[in-house]
Design an enzyme around this catalytic site. Structure first.
Site, PDB file in Angstrom:
ATOM      1  N   SER A   1     -17.674  77.954  29.817  1.00 59.44           N
ATOM      2  CA  SER A   1     -18.177  76.575  29.746  1.00 59.44           C
ATOM      3  C   SER A   1     -17.855  75.942  28.399  1.00 59.44           C
ATOM      4  O   SER A   1     -17.429  74.784  28.320  1.00 59.44           O
ATOM      5  CB  SER A   1     -19.695  76.557  29.937  1.00 59.44           C
ATOM      6  OG  SER A   1     -20.023  76.929  31.240  1.00 59.44           O
TER       7      SER A   1
ATOM      8  N   ASP B   1     -25.202  81.451  37.499  1.00 61.34           N
ATOM      9  CA  ASP B   1     -23.998  82.236  37.785  1.00 61.34           C
ATOM     10  C   ASP B   1     -24.280  83.734  37.907  1.00 61.34           C
ATOM     11  O   ASP B   1     -23.354  84.515  38.158  1.00 61.34           O
ATOM     12  CB  ASP B   1     -22.953  82.002  36.675  1.00 61.34           C
ATOM     13  CG  ASP B   1     -22.424  80.571  36.712  1.00 61.34           C
ATOM     14  OD1 ASP B   1     -22.411  79.971  37.798  1.00 61.34           O
ATOM     15  OD2 ASP B   1     -22.033  80.056  35.643  1.00 61.34           O
TER      16      ASP B   1
ATOM     17  N   ARG C   1     -22.328  81.964  47.925  1.00 59.50           N
ATOM     18  CA  ARG C   1     -22.707  83.256  47.338  1.00 59.50           C
ATOM     19  C   ARG C   1     -23.922  83.883  48.008  1.00 59.50           C
ATOM     20  O   ARG C   1     -24.178  85.069  47.788  1.00 59.50           O
ATOM     21  CB  ARG C   1     -22.922  83.112  45.826  1.00 59.50           C
ATOM     22  CG  ARG C   1     -21.607  83.023  45.087  1.00 59.50           C
ATOM     23  CD  ARG C   1     -21.780  83.020  43.587  1.00 59.50           C
ATOM     24  NE  ARG C   1     -20.468  83.015  42.946  1.00 59.50           N
ATOM     25  CZ  ARG C   1     -20.239  82.554  41.731  1.00 59.50           C
ATOM     26  NH1 ARG C   1     -21.219  82.065  41.006  1.00 59.50           N
ATOM     27  NH2 ARG C   1     -19.014  82.596  41.221  1.00 59.50           N
TER      28      ARG C   1
ATOM     29  N   ARG D   1     -17.009  86.295  40.254  1.00 63.12           N
ATOM     30  CA  ARG D   1     -18.307  86.943  39.955  1.00 63.12           C
ATOM     31  C   ARG D   1     -18.711  87.919  41.064  1.00 63.12           C
ATOM     32  O   ARG D   1     -19.371  88.917  40.796  1.00 63.12           O
ATOM     33  CB  ARG D   1     -19.374  85.882  39.718  1.00 63.12           C
ATOM     34  CG  ARG D   1     -19.000  84.954  38.554  1.00 63.12           C
ATOM     35  CD  ARG D   1     -20.185  84.310  37.907  1.00 63.12           C
ATOM     36  NE  ARG D   1     -19.785  83.137  37.151  1.00 63.12           N
ATOM     37  CZ  ARG D   1     -19.278  83.154  35.920  1.00 63.12           C
ATOM     38  NH1 ARG D   1     -19.107  84.289  35.288  1.00 63.12           N
ATOM     39  NH2 ARG D   1     -18.942  82.023  35.307  1.00 63.12           N
TER      40      ARG D   1
HETATM   41  C1  S3P Z   1     -20.875  75.061  34.555  1.00 64.16           C
HETATM   42  C2  S3P Z   1     -22.002  74.679  35.239  1.00 64.16           C
HETATM   43  C3  S3P Z   1     -22.510  75.379  36.423  1.00 64.16           C
HETATM   44  C4  S3P Z   1     -21.949  76.791  36.519  1.00 64.16           C
HETATM   45  C5  S3P Z   1     -20.465  76.837  36.287  1.00 64.16           C
HETATM   46  C6  S3P Z   1     -20.103  76.273  34.926  1.00 64.16           C
HETATM   47  C7  S3P Z   1     -20.430  74.252  33.408  1.00 64.16           C
HETATM   48  O1  S3P Z   1     -22.109  74.673  37.588  1.00 64.16           O
HETATM   49  O2  S3P Z   1     -22.250  77.347  37.786  1.00 64.16           O
HETATM   50  O3  S3P Z   1     -19.985  78.180  36.357  1.00 64.16           O
HETATM   51  O4  S3P Z   1     -19.567  74.715  32.643  1.00 64.16           O
HETATM   52  O5  S3P Z   1     -20.944  73.138  33.256  1.00 64.16           O
HETATM   53  P1  S3P Z   1     -22.949  73.405  38.158  1.00 64.16           P
HETATM   54  O6  S3P Z   1     -22.822  72.273  37.220  1.00 64.16           O
HETATM   55  O7  S3P Z   1     -22.305  73.102  39.487  1.00 64.16           O
HETATM   56  O8  S3P Z   1     -24.366  73.911  38.296  1.00 64.16           O
END
Ligand code: S3P
Length: 435
Positions: free
Chosen positions: A23, A319, A350, A392
């Protein structure tokens, strides 16, 4: 398609590092590209999803240079083009399997003075985009979707700031709106149903943008000047460390320390849950690195008890449910996950894929509309299982294989590279060499 054979494991021991936070890597690259001047990003994830963002930015005219430090940490220099300096791309931008790339870019591209198309692999084209397209349209964006999905055609236009009340807790949507807000003509407010990861806000604030928490919301004022470039060090990805943490809890006589892992509290819900289940986990050397908390995590194998996970805690570990399900199979009693319907729209559904694949190994796991229930402890048995192309799920099944009797064969393990390219060698090293 490759098949990876996993054998029951002896103890995991030693120290390990995990790749840069996915992220934070996306955000560092994207914001570096929007800044005025050069950013030097240390330790970003540049395979899989990180590479998707890098290639899209290059197609938008952003120049980058890669070097590698003596300890093999990658260092990426990004030459920022300013808030409106991207070049119109000659081809559709391929986000591959990365929803973060697509949703964050949708925000940025909505306010650029040109048209662009965002596309990706079939897996990504199945994921919901209305959640980001609709609020962007309220800011004046001109986006054509494909029945609520990508490909997205974006005709850049001047944007207006506005107040958004999100229906789903999504850091990707929040970030897309804040990035669009950088280009808007008034303040942008985002109210979220539960606090999501705040890496975008932290990085924008460090670049000189007026972005603040106000009550339950976040308010961003468009900057009068350009963004200041940053040279952040990207911490290890907690969501990658999660697989090493659970493997070390489950495999008897293990003791592993994972170094320099991001400990942003919006991400570490799994630590709270595992501790409540009885896991022995200590955090040392906690400090701030580039505006993000990091530290070392030491895990010793421990007996676990079932638990319940629901509400805002779900968002803090969104996640980590495939690997939590594996831990739950070895815990005494029932583990119940609720309020997690978002799991149905991740890289795979998932809830369905975790139930299906762990079921093949003998887990007693049942789906719920918004989660699952696991009855434990269950001796898992090795079986042929599939990652369904979900990084994952692949790594969670590998860890399940370490505590199963007999060999487990994971089909398409290589998709782990979307977030953790060296996952298998890292595990092998902790187990004392290739097996
Ligand atoms: C992320 C936010 C999450 C997460 C993804 C990465 C991000 O998704 O599941 O792996 O980097 O902002 P969502 O915004 O759909 O919850």
């Amino acid at each position: 398609m490759n098949r990876t054979v996993v054998h029951p494991a002896g103890p995991l021991r030693g120290r390990a590092r995990v790749p840069g936070d996915k992220s934070i890597s996306h955000r560092a690259l994207l914001l570096g590209a929007l800044a005025e001047g050069e950013s030097r990003i240390e330790g970003p994830l540049l395979t899989g999803d990180g590479q998707a963002t890098l290639h899209c930015l290059q197609a938008l005219g952003v120049e980058t240079a890669l070097s590698v430090k003596d300890d093999s940490t990658p260092v990426l220099t990004v030459v920022g083009r300013g808030l409106r300096g991207f070049r119109e791309p000659a081809v559709p931008l391929d986000c591959v399997r990365s929803a973060t790339t697509m949703r964050l870019l949708a925000g940025v591209l909505s306010g650029q003075p040109f048209s662009s198309v965002l596309t990706g692999d079939p897996q990504l084209l199945r994921r919901p985009m209305r959640r980001v397209v609709e609020p962007l349209r309220r800011m004046g964006a001109d986006i054509t979707d494909t029945d609520g999905h990508a490909p997205l055609t974006i005709r850049g236009r001047p944007l207006q700031g506005c107040e958004h009340r999100l229906e789903v807790a999504s850091a990707q949507v929040k970030s897309a709106l804040l990035l669009a807000g950088l280009l808007a003509d008034g303040p942008t407010v985002v109210q979220e149903p539960a606090p999501t990861r705040d890496h975008t806000e932290r990085m924008l604030a460090a670049m000189g943008v007026d972005v603040r928490k106000e009550g339950e919301g976040i308010i961003l004022h468009p900057p009068a000047q350009s963004l200041r470039p940053l040279s952040p060090t990207v911490p290890g990805d907690f969501s990658s460390a999660a697989f090493l943490i659970v493997a070390s809890v489950l495999v008897p006589d293990s003791e592993v320390t994972i170094c320099d892992v991001g400990l942003n509290p919006t991400r570490t819900g799994l630590l709270d849950v595992l501790r409540a289940m009885g896991a022995s986990i200590t955090v040392t050397d906690e400090h701030l690195l580039g505006g993000e908390p990091v530290g070392n995590i030491t895990v010793r194998s421990s007996a676990l008890w079932g638990t319940e996970v629901s509400g805002d805690l779900v968002v803090r570990m969104i996640d980590e449910f495939p690997i939590l399900a594996v831990a739950a199979t070895q815990a005494r009693g029932r583990t119940v996950v609720r309020d997690a319907a978002e799991l149905r729209v991740k890289e795979t559904d998932r809830i369905a894929t975790v139930v299906e694949e762990l079921g093949k190994m003998g887990a007693r796991i049942e789906p719920l509309p918004d989660g699952f229930v696991v009855a434990g402890p269950t001796p898992l048995r090795g079986a042929p299982v599939s990652s369904h192309g979900d990084h994952r799920l692949a790594m969670a099944l590998f860890v399940a294989g370490l505590v199963a009797s007999g060999p487990t064969v994971v089909e398409n393990m290589e998709c782990a590279a979307d977030s953790f390219p060296d996952f298998v060698p890292t595990m092998e090293r902790l187990m004392g060499g290739p097996r």
